[in-house]
Write a protein that holds these residues in place. Structure first.
Motif, PDB file in Angstrom:
ATOM      1  N   THR A  70       0.813  -1.217   0.000  1.00 58.40           N
ATOM      2  CA  THR A  70       0.000   0.000   0.000  1.00 58.40           C
ATOM      3  C   THR A  70       0.851   1.273   0.000  1.00 58.40           C
ATOM      4  N   CYS A  71       2.147   1.141  -0.078  1.00 57.84           N
ATOM      5  CA  CYS A  71       3.053   2.286  -0.055  1.00 57.84           C
ATOM      6  C   CYS A  71       2.856   3.146  -1.302  1.00 57.84           C
ATOM      7  N   GLU A  72       2.998   4.448  -1.136  1.00 58.53           N
ATOM      8  CA  GLU A  72       2.856   5.352  -2.288  1.00 58.53           C
ATOM      9  C   GLU A  72       3.950   5.128  -3.329  1.00 58.53           C
ATOM     10  N   TYR A  73       5.064   4.501  -2.944  1.00 58.70           N
ATOM     11  CA  TYR A  73       6.153   4.235  -3.885  1.00 58.70           C
ATOM     12  C   TYR A  73       6.092   2.831  -4.486  1.00 58.70           C
ATOM     13  N   PHE A  74       5.130   2.041  -4.066  1.00 58.01           N
ATOM     14  CA  PHE A  74       5.028   0.652  -4.523  1.00 58.01           C
ATOM     15  C   PHE A  74       4.921   0.549  -6.046  1.00 58.01           C
ATOM     16  N   ALA A  75       4.112   1.392  -6.652  1.00 58.31           N
ATOM     17  CA  ALA A  75       3.906   1.324  -8.109  1.00 58.31           C
ATOM     18  C   ALA A  75       5.180   1.643  -8.889  1.00 58.31           C
ATOM     19  N   MET A  76       6.115   2.337  -8.265  1.00 57.09           N
ATOM     20  CA  MET A  76       7.366   2.701  -8.943  1.00 57.09           C
ATOM     21  C   MET A  76       8.410   1.584  -8.883  1.00 57.09           C
TER      22      MET A  76
ATOM     23  N   ARG B 274      22.207  -8.482   0.618  1.00 59.91           N
ATOM     24  CA  ARG B 274      23.077  -8.167   1.756  1.00 59.91           C
ATOM     25  C   ARG B 274      22.675  -6.849   2.416  1.00 59.91           C
ATOM     26  N   ASN B 275      22.402  -5.823   1.624  1.00 61.63           N
ATOM     27  CA  ASN B 275      22.064  -4.497   2.147  1.00 61.63           C
ATOM     28  C   ASN B 275      20.579  -4.242   1.966  1.00 61.63           C
ATOM     29  N   VAL B 276      19.834  -4.256   3.057  1.00 66.57           N
ATOM     30  CA  VAL B 276      18.394  -3.989   3.007  1.00 66.57           C
ATOM     31  C   VAL B 276      18.048  -2.900   4.013  1.00 66.57           C
ATOM     32  N   ASN B 277      16.946  -2.225   3.734  1.00 68.71           N
ATOM     33  CA  ASN B 277      16.514  -1.116   4.561  1.00 68.71           C
ATOM     34  C   ASN B 277      15.008  -0.991   4.415  1.00 68.71           C
ATOM     35  N   GLY B 278      14.350  -0.527   5.440  1.00 69.48           N
ATOM     36  CA  GLY B 278      12.925  -0.263   5.357  1.00 69.48           C
ATOM     37  C   GLY B 278      12.673   1.072   4.684  1.00 69.48           C
ATOM     38  N   CYS B 279      11.605   1.173   3.941  1.00 72.69           N
ATOM     39  CA  CYS B 279      11.203   2.421   3.297  1.00 72.69           C
ATOM     40  C   CYS B 279      10.902   3.471   4.372  1.00 72.69           C
ATOM     41  N   LEU B 280      11.373   4.683   4.176  1.00 69.80           N
ATOM     42  CA  LEU B 280      11.130   5.761   5.126  1.00 69.80           C
ATOM     43  C   LEU B 280       9.649   6.077   5.242  1.00 69.80           C
ATOM     44  N   THR B 281       8.896   5.879   4.169  1.00 70.57           N
ATOM     45  CA  THR B 281       7.471   6.209   4.150  1.00 70.57           C
ATOM     46  C   THR B 281       6.600   5.119   4.789  1.00 70.57           C
ATOM     47  N   CYS B 282       6.778   3.891   4.368  1.00 74.33           N
ATOM     48  CA  CYS B 282       5.855   2.830   4.814  1.00 74.33           C
ATOM     49  C   CYS B 282       6.446   1.888   5.863  1.00 74.33           C
ATOM     50  N   CYS B 283       7.740   1.921   6.061  1.00 70.81           N
ATOM     51  CA  CYS B 283       8.388   1.047   7.049  1.00 70.81           C
ATOM     52  C   CYS B 283       9.344   1.869   7.917  1.00 70.81           C
ATOM     53  N   LYS B 284       8.868   3.012   8.364  1.00 70.33           N
ATOM     54  CA  LYS B 284       9.710   3.955   9.088  1.00 70.33           C
ATOM     55  C   LYS B 284      10.438   3.328  10.291  1.00 70.33           C
ATOM     56  N   PRO B 285       9.800   2.450  11.091  1.00 73.25           N
ATOM     57  CA  PRO B 285      10.533   1.853  12.211  1.00 73.25           C
ATOM     58  C   PRO B 285      11.758   1.031  11.779  1.00 73.25           C
ATOM     59  N   CYS B 286      11.778   0.617  10.513  1.00 79.34           N
ATOM     60  CA  CYS B 286      12.858  -0.209  10.009  1.00 79.34           C
ATOM     61  C   CYS B 286      13.820   0.550   9.102  1.00 79.34           C
TER      62      CYS B 286
END
Length: 69
Positions: free
Chosen positions: A23-29, A54-66
């Motif tokens: 449901t993230c606003e960046y998902f379609a991109m 190896r290098n993963v990060n949570g999206c600032l918009t939809c996964c901010k805690p990560c």
């Protein structure tokens, strides 16, 4: 509440592959993505994404805690 998580197969300029919910606003991109599964938390999804990249990060918009800077 469980959500559907995906990891972007295309790395960010810093080399991170970002984890997003569907449901993230960046998902379609995300033109190239891998379905990670249905999880209760972004931490679980980031852990699963680590099995693919190896290098993963949570999206600032939809996964901010990560999200790490």
């Amino acid at each position: 509440m469980k959500q559907l998580y995906y990891v972007n197969n295309n790395a960010q300029p810093n080399g991170d592959h970002e984890v997003h919910v569907n449901t993230c606003e960046y998902f379609a991109m995300m033109y190239s993505r891998t379905y990670l599964g249905e999880f209760d938390t972004c931490q679980e999804a980031v852990r699963e994404a680590g099995k693919h990249y190896r290098n993963v990060n949570g999206c600032l918009t939809c996964c901010k805690p990560c999200h790490t800077s």
